[in-house]
Design an enzyme around this catalytic site. Sequence first.
Site, PDB file in Angstrom:
ATOM      1  N   GLY A  22       4.671 -46.140 -12.807  1.00  0.00           N
ATOM      2  CA  GLY A  22       4.659 -44.949 -13.624  1.00  0.00           C
ATOM      3  C   GLY A  22       5.319 -45.027 -14.979  1.00  0.00           C
ATOM      4  O   GLY A  22       4.866 -44.372 -15.904  1.00  0.00           O
ATOM      5  N   ASP A  24       5.461 -46.907 -17.610  1.00  0.00           N
ATOM      6  CA  ASP A  24       4.786 -47.207 -18.873  1.00  0.00           C
ATOM      7  C   ASP A  24       3.317 -46.807 -18.911  1.00  0.00           C
ATOM      8  O   ASP A  24       2.683 -46.955 -19.933  1.00  0.00           O
ATOM      9  CB  ASP A  24       4.942 -48.679 -19.246  1.00  0.00           C
ATOM     10  CG  ASP A  24       4.288 -49.619 -18.265  1.00  0.00           C
ATOM     11  OD1 ASP A  24       4.117 -49.228 -17.096  1.00  0.00           O
ATOM     12  OD2 ASP A  24       3.970 -50.749 -18.651  1.00  0.00           O
ATOM     13  N   THR A  25       2.792 -46.247 -17.837  1.00  0.00           N
ATOM     14  CA  THR A  25       1.371 -45.886 -17.848  1.00  0.00           C
ATOM     15  C   THR A  25       1.072 -44.461 -17.401  1.00  0.00           C
ATOM     16  O   THR A  25       0.018 -43.928 -17.736  1.00  0.00           O
ATOM     17  CB  THR A  25       0.560 -46.835 -16.943  1.00  0.00           C
ATOM     18  OG1 THR A  25       1.053 -46.722 -15.601  1.00  0.00           O
ATOM     19  CG2 THR A  25       0.629 -48.263 -17.424  1.00  0.00           C
ATOM     20  N   ARG A  26       1.961 -43.828 -16.662  1.00  0.00           N
ATOM     21  CA  ARG A  26       1.675 -42.523 -16.042  1.00  0.00           C
ATOM     22  C   ARG A  26       1.210 -41.471 -17.053  1.00  0.00           C
ATOM     23  O   ARG A  26       0.257 -40.752 -16.816  1.00  0.00           O
ATOM     24  CB  ARG A  26       2.901 -41.991 -15.304  1.00  0.00           C
ATOM     25  CG  ARG A  26       2.652 -40.603 -14.684  1.00  0.00           C
ATOM     26  CD  ARG A  26       3.842 -40.061 -13.937  1.00  0.00           C
ATOM     27  NE  ARG A  26       4.360 -40.945 -12.922  1.00  0.00           N
ATOM     28  CZ  ARG A  26       3.884 -41.023 -11.673  1.00  0.00           C
ATOM     29  NH1 ARG A  26       2.874 -40.278 -11.315  1.00  0.00           N
ATOM     30  NH2 ARG A  26       4.424 -41.849 -10.815  1.00  0.00           N
ATOM     31  N   GLY A  53      12.174 -43.485  -4.463  1.00  0.00           N
ATOM     32  CA  GLY A  53      13.325 -44.185  -3.918  1.00  0.00           C
ATOM     33  C   GLY A  53      13.329 -44.328  -2.416  1.00  0.00           C
ATOM     34  O   GLY A  53      14.301 -44.778  -1.840  1.00  0.00           O
ATOM     35  N   GLU A  90       2.100 -51.494  -1.850  1.00  0.00           N
ATOM     36  CA  GLU A  90       0.756 -50.931  -2.022  1.00  0.00           C
ATOM     37  C   GLU A  90      -0.246 -52.049  -2.280  1.00  0.00           C
ATOM     38  O   GLU A  90      -1.317 -52.085  -1.672  1.00  0.00           O
ATOM     39  CB  GLU A  90       0.713 -49.971  -3.214  1.00  0.00           C
ATOM     40  CG  GLU A  90       1.268 -48.611  -2.993  1.00  0.00           C
ATOM     41  CD  GLU A  90       1.167 -47.725  -4.230  1.00  0.00           C
ATOM     42  OE1 GLU A  90       1.717 -46.612  -4.168  1.00  0.00           O
ATOM     43  OE2 GLU A  90       0.542 -48.111  -5.256  1.00  0.00           O
TER      44      GLU A  90
END
Length: 182
Positions: A22, A24-26, A53, A90
């Site tokens: 998240g 740097d791209t969200r 977390g 993931e």
Amino acid sequence: MASSSSSIHQPKNFDVFLSFRGDDTRHGFVSHLYTALCRRGIETFIDNDLPRGEEISVELLKTIENSTMSIIVFSENYGGYASSTWCLEELAKIVECRKNKQLVRPVFYKVDPSKVRNQKGKFGKALTMYEEKFNDTEKIQRWRKALCDAANISGWYSKDRYSLSDDSYLLFLRIFFFYASS
């Protein structure tokens, strides 16, 4: 199909599972991609509502399994994709699902695919740190293999540092899904 964000109480089927780091791209690339997918009626999972977390949940792993396709957005800024053990878990699940014929498409967002494949730069630093931090070489090797396998899948490489317009995202989606269906 209506678009959806994530509410992970019960695993649900999605057309697309978005996997990304998240920081740097969200609020840029991924939010525009998510919006473009939803506008097209593509049921898309994004982790906006997940607690941070904590360990990756069984429900999230089931959501990956129940998705038709996964899009992995590899990035390097601010520690990037490999700086998250959650992302690496993931990814390992996504690569496992690919063996069961799930479609997987990587996006290399401002990172050369060879850095992911060979775990160079911040990808290598993160994995070296995990080797020192965790006493679980099997897990680290699974993550290394997943990075290599995913980076060997034909995907989209964005090396430019400009923002895509809505038209560019639609073109990206057409091209992406054309190759996904072939």
